[in-house]
Design an enzyme around this catalytic site. Structure first.
Site, PDB file in Angstrom:
ATOM      1  N   ASP A  60       0.862  -1.176   0.000  1.00  0.00           N
ATOM      2  CA  ASP A  60       0.000   0.000   0.000  1.00  0.00           C
ATOM      3  C   ASP A  60       0.900   1.229   0.000  1.00  0.00           C
ATOM      4  OD1 ASP A  60      -1.704   2.094   0.455  1.00  0.00           O
ATOM      5  OD2 ASP A  60      -2.631   1.254   2.253  1.00  0.00           O
ATOM      6  N   ASN A  87       5.170   6.082 -10.980  1.00  0.00           N
ATOM      7  CA  ASN A  87       3.943   6.336 -11.728  1.00  0.00           C
ATOM      8  C   ASN A  87       2.712   6.418 -10.833  1.00  0.00           C
ATOM      9  OD1 ASN A  87       2.004   6.114 -14.123  1.00  0.00           O
ATOM     10  ND2 ASN A  87       1.552   4.229 -12.996  1.00  0.00           N
ATOM     11  N   LYS A 121      15.108   8.459  -2.199  1.00  0.00           N
ATOM     12  CA  LYS A 121      16.075   8.619  -1.100  1.00  0.00           C
ATOM     13  C   LYS A 121      16.815   7.304  -0.840  1.00  0.00           C
ATOM     14  CE  LYS A 121      16.335  11.841   1.390  1.00  0.00           C
ATOM     15  NZ  LYS A 121      17.234  13.044   1.376  1.00  0.00           N
ATOM     16  N   TYR A 153      -4.168  17.962  -5.098  1.00  0.00           N
ATOM     17  CA  TYR A 153      -3.592  17.234  -6.227  1.00  0.00           C
ATOM     18  C   TYR A 153      -2.646  18.132  -7.026  1.00  0.00           C
ATOM     19  CZ  TYR A 153      -3.055  14.886 -10.676  1.00  0.00           C
ATOM     20  OH  TYR A 153      -2.513  14.310 -11.801  1.00  0.00           O
ATOM     21  N   LYS A 157       1.593  17.740  -7.529  1.00  0.00           N
ATOM     22  CA  LYS A 157       2.278  17.659  -8.818  1.00  0.00           C
ATOM     23  C   LYS A 157       3.271  18.805  -9.003  1.00  0.00           C
ATOM     24  CE  LYS A 157       0.435  13.820 -10.080  1.00  0.00           C
ATOM     25  NZ  LYS A 157       1.254  12.586 -10.164  1.00  0.00           N
TER      26      LYS A 157
END
Length: 264
Positions: A60, A87, A121, A153, A157
């Site tokens: 998850d 993605n 990282k 959202y 981005k």
């Protein structure tokens, strides 16, 4: 495994396109998502269709431990991704203070921002020690402006694009590159999941395969940003956004995202 790509959100929309593109080039796969059944079905399909190796990691991605689990699984099994495609991500429409829940927006920040950050990282030092590696972070043209009715959202981005661009410069000359993909409105499950199907913004959504192709090629070349898939008004909007008065632009974006606006 050969030319391994680790792809998060592998069985949804754009992720499926990336998986097929990479496997079609003979590359092996580490498929990452939250449904083991879907991951298994995708891995089997890629093995049968392309003859590549495909392994899976069920996780998850909204969990704070997700990135660590992905990294430790790869280390324990000696899987070394040459390519990482961050993605996985999701959006959701609604007024921030009156409609969106705390859980919805915190989960979005976790999947869209926190987990990709943690993944790189952990994995970037290994790529740097090998002096080669490619990263593609799936951002959005949404990140170039504020997004009323998708406030969180759009902000996630914006982070992804800014962060990716900074990493591109930090890694210059190392053999490792980070590319940001900025798609426009696409015909994927993201649209229905986010409640955006009947908005003006998504009324001319494009097929995601060309966007994935553009992003993958740009990643291979080590490009900074790849903008692809701008339907209808999005092309001119992107071009002239910096010239718009800020308040007028916010009104325009708001109108584009009101549910039911596609039919007006």
């Amino acid at each position: 495994m050969n030319n391994v790509a680790l792809i998060t959100g592998s069985y949804g929309g754009l992720g499926t396109c990336f998986v097929n593109i990479h496997a079609g080039k003979g590359g092996d796969l580490i498929l990452v998502g939250r449904s083991q059944d879907k991951l298994d079905a995708q891995a089997k399909e890629m093995q049968e269709k392309y003859g590549v190796s495909a392994v899976t990691i069920e996780v998850d991605l909204s969990s704070p431990e997700a990135a660590q689990h992905v990294y430790e699984t790869c280390k324990e099994t000696n899987w070394e991704p040459e390519i990482i495609i961050n993605n996985a991500g999701f959006g959701g429409q609604g007024d921030f203070a009156r409609e969106r829940t705390m859980e919805q927006d915190m989960s979005m920040i976790a999947v869209n921002v926190e987990t990709p950050t943690r993944i790189l990282k952990l994995f970037l030092p290994d790529m740097l020690s090998r002096k080669h590696g490619k990263v593609l972070n799936v951002s959005s043209t949404a990140g170039t402006m504020p997004g009323p009715l998708q406030a969180v959202y759009y902000a996630t981005k914006a982070y992804l694009t800014s962060w990716s661009n900074a990493l591109w410069r930090e890694l210059k000359g190392t053999g490792v590159t980070v590319t940001a993909l900025l798609p426009g409105a696409m015909q994927t499950g993201f649209v229905n999941a986010g409640g955006l199907a009947d908005t003006k913004l998504f009324s001319n959504a494009v097929d995601p395969m060309q966007v994935a192709q553009d992003g993958y090629v740009g990643m291979e070349k080590g490009e900074l940003n790849v903008v692809s898939g701008l339907p209808g008004i999005q092309g001119p909007m992107m071009k002239f956004t910096p010239l718009f008065p800020k308040k007028a632009m916010l009104d325009f974006v708001y109108d584009q995202q009101v549910a039911g606006s596609a039919n007006k």
